[in-house]
Write a protein that holds these residues in place. Sequence first.
Motif, PDB file in Angstrom:
ATOM      1  N   VAL A   1       1.563   4.729   3.817  1.00  0.00           N
ATOM      2  CA  VAL A   1       0.275   4.501   3.185  1.00  0.00           C
ATOM      3  C   VAL A   1      -0.033   4.922   1.840  1.00  0.00           C
ATOM      4  O   VAL A   1      -1.018   4.903   1.274  1.00  0.00           O
ATOM      5  N   GLY A   2       1.147   5.442   1.163  1.00  0.00           N
ATOM      6  CA  GLY A   2       0.982   5.899  -0.333  1.00  0.00           C
ATOM      7  C   GLY A   2       0.177   7.159  -0.357  1.00  0.00           C
ATOM      8  O   GLY A   2      -0.263   7.360  -1.818  1.00  0.00           O
ATOM      9  N   TYR A   3       0.264   7.979   0.459  1.00  0.00           N
ATOM     10  CA  TYR A   3      -0.112   9.660   0.228  1.00  0.00           C
ATOM     11  C   TYR A   3       0.870  10.589   0.522  1.00  0.00           C
ATOM     12  O   TYR A   3       1.793  10.374   1.002  1.00  0.00           O
ATOM     13  N   ASP A   4       0.869  11.444  -0.456  1.00  0.00           N
ATOM     14  CA  ASP A   4       1.878  12.682  -0.590  1.00  0.00           C
ATOM     15  C   ASP A   4       1.112  13.678  -0.126  1.00  0.00           C
ATOM     16  O   ASP A   4       1.846  14.615   0.761  1.00  0.00           O
ATOM     17  N   ASP A   5      -0.081  14.030  -0.245  1.00  0.00           N
ATOM     18  CA  ASP A   5      -0.618  15.374   0.195  1.00  0.00           C
ATOM     19  C   ASP A   5      -1.373  15.340   1.542  1.00  0.00           C
ATOM     20  O   ASP A   5      -2.484  14.519   1.587  1.00  0.00           O
ATOM     21  N   PRO A   6      -0.937  15.871   2.708  1.00  0.00           N
ATOM     22  CA  PRO A   6      -1.671  15.697   3.845  1.00  0.00           C
ATOM     23  C   PRO A   6      -2.923  16.218   3.980  1.00  0.00           C
ATOM     24  O   PRO A   6      -3.863  15.602   4.810  1.00  0.00           O
ATOM     25  N   SER A   7      -3.282  17.154   3.098  1.00  0.00           N
ATOM     26  CA  SER A   7      -4.813  17.715   3.318  1.00  0.00           C
ATOM     27  C   SER A   7      -5.803  16.786   2.508  1.00  0.00           C
ATOM     28  O   SER A   7      -7.040  16.467   2.918  1.00  0.00           O
ATOM     29  N   THR A   8      -5.306  15.882   1.385  1.00  0.00           N
ATOM     30  CA  THR A   8      -6.206  14.895   0.669  1.00  0.00           C
ATOM     31  C   THR A   8      -6.179  13.537   1.697  1.00  0.00           C
ATOM     32  O   THR A   8      -7.402  13.270   1.883  1.00  0.00           O
TER      33      THR A   8
ATOM     34  N   ILE B   1       0.924  -1.295  -0.073  1.00  0.00           N
ATOM     35  CA  ILE B   1      -0.093   0.006   0.132  1.00  0.00           C
ATOM     36  C   ILE B   1       0.757   1.221   0.233  1.00  0.00           C
ATOM     37  O   ILE B   1       0.390   2.370  -0.362  1.00  0.00           O
ATOM     38  N   LYS B   2       2.112   1.178   0.311  1.00  0.00           N
ATOM     39  CA  LYS B   2       2.833   2.455   0.221  1.00  0.00           C
ATOM     40  C   LYS B   2       3.260   2.886  -1.129  1.00  0.00           C
ATOM     41  O   LYS B   2       3.934   3.706  -0.985  1.00  0.00           O
ATOM     42  N   LEU B   3       3.171   1.679  -2.235  1.00  0.00           N
ATOM     43  CA  LEU B   3       3.755   1.988  -3.406  1.00  0.00           C
ATOM     44  C   LEU B   3       2.464   2.880  -4.138  1.00  0.00           C
ATOM     45  O   LEU B   3       1.295   2.864  -3.784  1.00  0.00           O
ATOM     46  N   LYS B   4       2.947   3.546  -5.331  1.00  0.00           N
ATOM     47  CA  LYS B   4       1.819   4.110  -6.374  1.00  0.00           C
ATOM     48  C   LYS B   4       1.358   3.080  -6.847  1.00  0.00           C
ATOM     49  O   LYS B   4       1.752   2.795  -8.176  1.00  0.00           O
ATOM     50  N   LEU B   5      -0.028   2.505  -6.366  1.00  0.00           N
ATOM     51  CA  LEU B   5      -0.406   1.684  -7.414  1.00  0.00           C
ATOM     52  C   LEU B   5      -1.456   2.216  -8.433  1.00  0.00           C
ATOM     53  O   LEU B   5      -2.343   3.200  -7.611  1.00  0.00           O
ATOM     54  N   SER B   6      -1.909   1.797  -9.396  1.00  0.00           N
ATOM     55  CA  SER B   6      -2.722   2.242 -10.215  1.00  0.00           C
ATOM     56  C   SER B   6      -3.727   0.924 -10.860  1.00  0.00           C
ATOM     57  O   SER B   6      -3.284  -0.154 -10.610  1.00  0.00           O
TER      58      SER B   6
ATOM     59  N   GLN C   1      -8.183   2.581  -1.097  1.00  0.00           N
ATOM     60  CA  GLN C   1      -8.361   3.622  -0.130  1.00  0.00           C
ATOM     61  C   GLN C   1      -8.662   3.333   1.146  1.00  0.00           C
ATOM     62  O   GLN C   1      -8.307   3.502   2.208  1.00  0.00           O
ATOM     63  N   SER C   2      -9.539   2.154   1.323  1.00  0.00           N
ATOM     64  CA  SER C   2     -10.037   1.542   2.721  1.00  0.00           C
ATOM     65  C   SER C   2      -8.660   0.842   3.330  1.00  0.00           C
ATOM     66  O   SER C   2      -8.553   1.179   4.495  1.00  0.00           O
TER      67      SER C   2
END
Length: 333
Positions: free
Chosen positions: A300-307, A238-243, A275-276
């Motif tokens: 957990v694979g996110y860059d943007d704290p606000s998102t 889940i830490k990877l950029k998955l598509s 996402q879950s």
Amino acid sequence: MQTKKPATIAIYGFDHALASAITGAVDLFAQAGVTWQKIHHALPSPVFSVQLLSSTGAPVRCVNSIMLHTDGRLDARHPPDVLLIPTIGGNIEQVINQQKSLMPVLRTFHEQGVDIAANCTGVFLLAAAGILDGKSATTHWGFANEFKARFPQVNLNSDKLHTYEENVFCAGGGMAWFDLALLLIERYAGADVARQTAKAHVLDLPRINQSLYAGSRREQAHQDEIIKQAQRYMADNIKLKLSVDGLAARVNLTSRTFNRRFKAATGQTPGHYLQSLRIDHARKLLENQKWTIEQILSQVGYDDPSTFSRLFKKRTGYSPSLYRTKFTTFVQS
């Protein structure tokens, strides 16, 4: 000035019910409009007249072997304003089979407009009676798959802590009976009395959903081995950029076929499922690690704290910082 007559509420007792979901509800309903007033030296004004009833009027033996004496028999000819079905604490199949006589009573009350409420696995009894067909409902998150398989005609949303549609009310996990009770108190006496009751009994409100209590679960209750393979890969990376395109290629499917099969197998799109997984893993890290939000984001694979914060709050009802504060007793020192 004439005092308003208390609404009648019948709590239905049966063998193998969860005792606390009965006795706790009896206490909370009976004390609505009473405890707060006593604390503030005001004249009590009970909201409900409460009775504990069973199918025959005989005592009931709860799942913890406590015997509860009842006030009489539940009779379709004498509808209350509210009927509450507590949690099934024992074998669900066995209890449903033992409560065949309850089903026509539930249907009669439903047709008469009685408010019918059920807590946790007690919702299975409402569904078995057919009064949830086509309606929104919730139940304990741990029994959601069993419920869906048994009652596909019900619109189950097990993330929700409570649901209500028409005159039918449902609540989630075992102790969600107090959320359900407060919802009904508000319905009959208004928001102020519901808040007063919550404060008087030191209840934590508001509680929005039960997904934060469910824990991280890999929902693989299906037979599609290809999709299970994709689910395992998602959970482990889940830490990877998955598509979606990349996941589809990994299991040798086109993106369109992968989306279709994933939704058919899990009930979710690949994006929502991922996402879950990420939010659930972030919850575990917030509970068990003293990492910064930025450190958690990287896991957990996110860059943007606000998102991330927006999605986290949408799923749990709390911001990441408030969630950590609420569960601070679980954080390791």
